[in-house]
Scaffold this motif. Structure first.
Motif, PDB file in Angstrom:
ATOM      1  N   VAL A   1      34.843  11.473 -75.609  1.00 36.87           N
ATOM      2  CA  VAL A   1      35.130  11.685 -76.734  1.00 36.87           C
ATOM      3  C   VAL A   1      34.967  13.385 -77.346  1.00 36.87           C
ATOM      4  O   VAL A   1      33.785  13.829 -76.903  1.00 36.87           O
ATOM      5  N   THR A   2      36.060  13.611 -77.862  1.00 32.22           N
ATOM      6  CA  THR A   2      35.814  14.953 -78.439  1.00 32.22           C
ATOM      7  C   THR A   2      35.633  14.997 -79.939  1.00 32.22           C
ATOM      8  O   THR A   2      36.558  14.529 -80.730  1.00 32.22           O
ATOM      9  N   PHE A   3      34.538  15.594 -80.331  1.00 32.98           N
ATOM     10  CA  PHE A   3      34.274  15.755 -81.746  1.00 32.98           C
ATOM     11  C   PHE A   3      34.838  17.121 -82.275  1.00 32.98           C
ATOM     12  O   PHE A   3      34.645  17.990 -81.624  1.00 32.98           O
ATOM     13  N   SER A   4      35.399  16.979 -83.355  1.00 30.57           N
ATOM     14  CA  SER A   4      36.222  18.547 -83.858  1.00 30.57           C
ATOM     15  C   SER A   4      34.971  19.167 -84.166  1.00 30.57           C
ATOM     16  O   SER A   4      33.957  18.939 -84.576  1.00 30.57           O
ATOM     17  N   GLU A   5      35.421  20.456 -84.485  1.00 29.12           N
ATOM     18  CA  GLU A   5      34.381  21.238 -85.059  1.00 29.12           C
ATOM     19  C   GLU A   5      33.655  20.969 -86.545  1.00 29.12           C
ATOM     20  O   GLU A   5      34.105  21.656 -87.571  1.00 29.12           O
ATOM     21  N   ALA A   6      33.287  20.101 -86.596  1.00 27.75           N
ATOM     22  CA  ALA A   6      32.751  19.332 -88.024  1.00 27.75           C
ATOM     23  C   ALA A   6      31.345  19.885 -88.540  1.00 27.75           C
ATOM     24  O   ALA A   6      30.495  20.446 -87.545  1.00 27.75           O
ATOM     25  N   THR A   7      30.983  19.577 -89.723  1.00 30.68           N
ATOM     26  CA  THR A   7      29.726  19.807 -89.768  1.00 30.68           C
ATOM     27  C   THR A   7      29.040  18.450 -90.841  1.00 30.68           C
ATOM     28  O   THR A   7      29.550  18.102 -91.572  1.00 30.68           O
ATOM     29  N   VAL A   8      28.158  18.021 -90.081  1.00 31.66           N
ATOM     30  CA  VAL A   8      27.636  16.667 -90.481  1.00 31.66           C
ATOM     31  C   VAL A   8      26.122  16.638 -90.365  1.00 31.66           C
ATOM     32  O   VAL A   8      25.440  16.507 -89.487  1.00 31.66           O
ATOM     33  N   PRO A   9      25.580  17.375 -91.578  1.00 29.95           N
ATOM     34  CA  PRO A   9      24.069  17.467 -92.039  1.00 29.95           C
ATOM     35  C   PRO A   9      23.608  15.915 -92.005  1.00 29.95           C
ATOM     36  O   PRO A   9      24.248  14.909 -92.392  1.00 29.95           O
ATOM     37  N   GLN A  10      22.373  15.844 -91.376  1.00 26.38           N
ATOM     38  CA  GLN A  10      21.530  14.546 -91.357  1.00 26.38           C
ATOM     39  C   GLN A  10      22.155  13.367 -90.841  1.00 26.38           C
ATOM     40  O   GLN A  10      22.088  12.198 -91.207  1.00 26.38           O
ATOM     41  N   LEU A  11      23.092  13.744 -89.651  1.00 29.48           N
ATOM     42  CA  LEU A  11      23.404  12.587 -88.855  1.00 29.48           C
ATOM     43  C   LEU A  11      22.179  11.776 -88.362  1.00 29.48           C
ATOM     44  O   LEU A  11      21.055  12.300 -87.812  1.00 29.48           O
TER      45      LEU A  11
ATOM     46  N   SER B   1      30.463  12.196 -71.187  1.00 30.54           N
ATOM     47  CA  SER B   1      31.398  13.273 -71.120  1.00 30.54           C
ATOM     48  C   SER B   1      32.021  13.440 -72.351  1.00 30.54           C
ATOM     49  O   SER B   1      33.275  13.517 -72.455  1.00 30.54           O
ATOM     50  N   CYS B   2      31.138  13.960 -73.379  1.00 29.50           N
ATOM     51  CA  CYS B   2      31.734  14.267 -74.826  1.00 29.50           C
ATOM     52  C   CYS B   2      31.543  15.564 -74.923  1.00 29.50           C
ATOM     53  O   CYS B   2      30.876  16.129 -74.577  1.00 29.50           O
TER      54      CYS B   2
ATOM     55  N   VAL C   1      25.115  12.585 -71.440  1.00 34.39           N
ATOM     56  CA  VAL C   1      25.508  12.646 -69.874  1.00 34.39           C
ATOM     57  C   VAL C   1      26.852  13.463 -69.787  1.00 34.39           C
ATOM     58  O   VAL C   1      27.763  13.137 -70.378  1.00 34.39           O
ATOM     59  N   ASN C   2      26.556  14.779 -68.871  1.00 29.39           N
ATOM     60  CA  ASN C   2      27.891  15.617 -69.025  1.00 29.39           C
ATOM     61  C   ASN C   2      28.568  15.711 -70.016  1.00 29.39           C
ATOM     62  O   ASN C   2      29.705  15.627 -70.236  1.00 29.39           O
ATOM     63  N   CYS C   3      27.697  16.293 -71.120  1.00 33.15           N
ATOM     64  CA  CYS C   3      28.295  16.666 -72.515  1.00 33.15           C
ATOM     65  C   CYS C   3      28.278  18.096 -72.599  1.00 33.15           C
ATOM     66  O   CYS C   3      27.648  18.787 -72.022  1.00 33.15           O
ATOM     67  N   ARG C   4      29.213  18.624 -73.328  1.00 29.12           N
ATOM     68  CA  ARG C   4      29.656  19.863 -73.764  1.00 29.12           C
ATOM     69  C   ARG C   4      29.123  20.249 -75.184  1.00 29.12           C
ATOM     70  O   ARG C   4      29.606  19.858 -76.039  1.00 29.12           O
ATOM     71  N   LEU C   5      28.192  20.910 -75.194  1.00 29.70           N
ATOM     72  CA  LEU C   5      27.352  21.447 -76.310  1.00 29.70           C
ATOM     73  C   LEU C   5      27.270  22.997 -76.732  1.00 29.70           C
ATOM     74  O   LEU C   5      26.485  23.360 -77.264  1.00 29.70           O
TER      75      LEU C   5
END
Length: 213
Positions: free
Chosen positions: A58-68, A77-78, A96-100
């Motif tokens: 799953v690809t998460f867009s460049e979001a702003t999500v405080p207090q997740l 693989s996200c 696991v195998n995520c791009r951060l």
């Protein structure tokens, strides 16, 4: 001695769901689901919650999500590159195998969390509180751990060059299997850290000490 970390607790047969069909922006809470091979845009939204959820490719867009809030969640693989997740709370979570790359989790609270084979380059984790956390075979080059509270945190076979531990006590933190050319840390913060003999000599040079033969 390796840190004992609790595994995420998920039902065996989670239903695969389309994210757009189940996400309500007014009540941003999702549980018991699998999301695969998709892109998710959380926008700029506070207080999103995921419980007993698995994300795969799953690809998460460049979001702003405080207090997740994340409990019993697995990411495989996200892609979280440049996502703002400040003040995140994570309990029994696996990456696991995520791009951060460039991801921000400042002031986060991590408990029983594993990051395995993840790319954390230039990520921001300052002022976070981490307990029972393991970083395995991950790249943390230039990551910022400024003024963190680390308790029972392992760094195993990680790349740490350029990481910033300023203000973060490393007592009982084992980095002996990690690789780095330079680290931002003071002698006081380094006191009690577990390092290899080779690293000990590197720290002597980095801290400007002179060895008299």
């Amino acid at each position: 001695m390796p840190v004992k970390i609790m595994e995420p607790v998920l039902p065996k047969d989670l239903p695969e769901i389309n994210f757009a069909d189940c996400f309500d922006p007014d009540e941003p809470y999702i549980e018991n689901a699998v999301f695969k091979d998709t892109a998710i845009d959380l926008g700029d939204r506070r207080g999103v919650e995921f419980t007993e959820v698995r994300f795969q490719n799953v690809t998460f867009s460049e979001a702003t999500v405080p207090q997740l809030y994340l409990r019993d969640v697995i990411f495989e693989s996200c892609d979280f590159a440049n996502v703002q997740l400040d003040e995140v709370t994570m309990k029994r979570v696996r990456f696991v195998n995520c791009r951060l790359i460039g991801t921000s989790m400042t002031e986060g609270v991590f408990e029983d969390v594993v990051f395995r084979e993840c790319n954390w380059q230039m990520a921001a984790l300052g002022f976070s509180k981490q307990k029972n956390v393991r970083y395995e075979n991950s790249r943390l080059n230039e990551a910022d751990f400024y003024t963190c509270k680390l308790k029972k945190v392992d760094f195993s076979e990680c790349e740490l060059s350029g990481i910033n531990f300023t203000g973060t006590p490393l007592k009982a933190i084992d980095i002996s299997s990690c690789r780095f050319e330079r680290i931002s840390v003071t002698l006081e913060e380094l006191k009690g850290a577990v390092v290899s003999e080779e690293q000990a000599l590197d720290f002597v040079v980095m801290l400007g000490l002179i060895i008299k033969k």
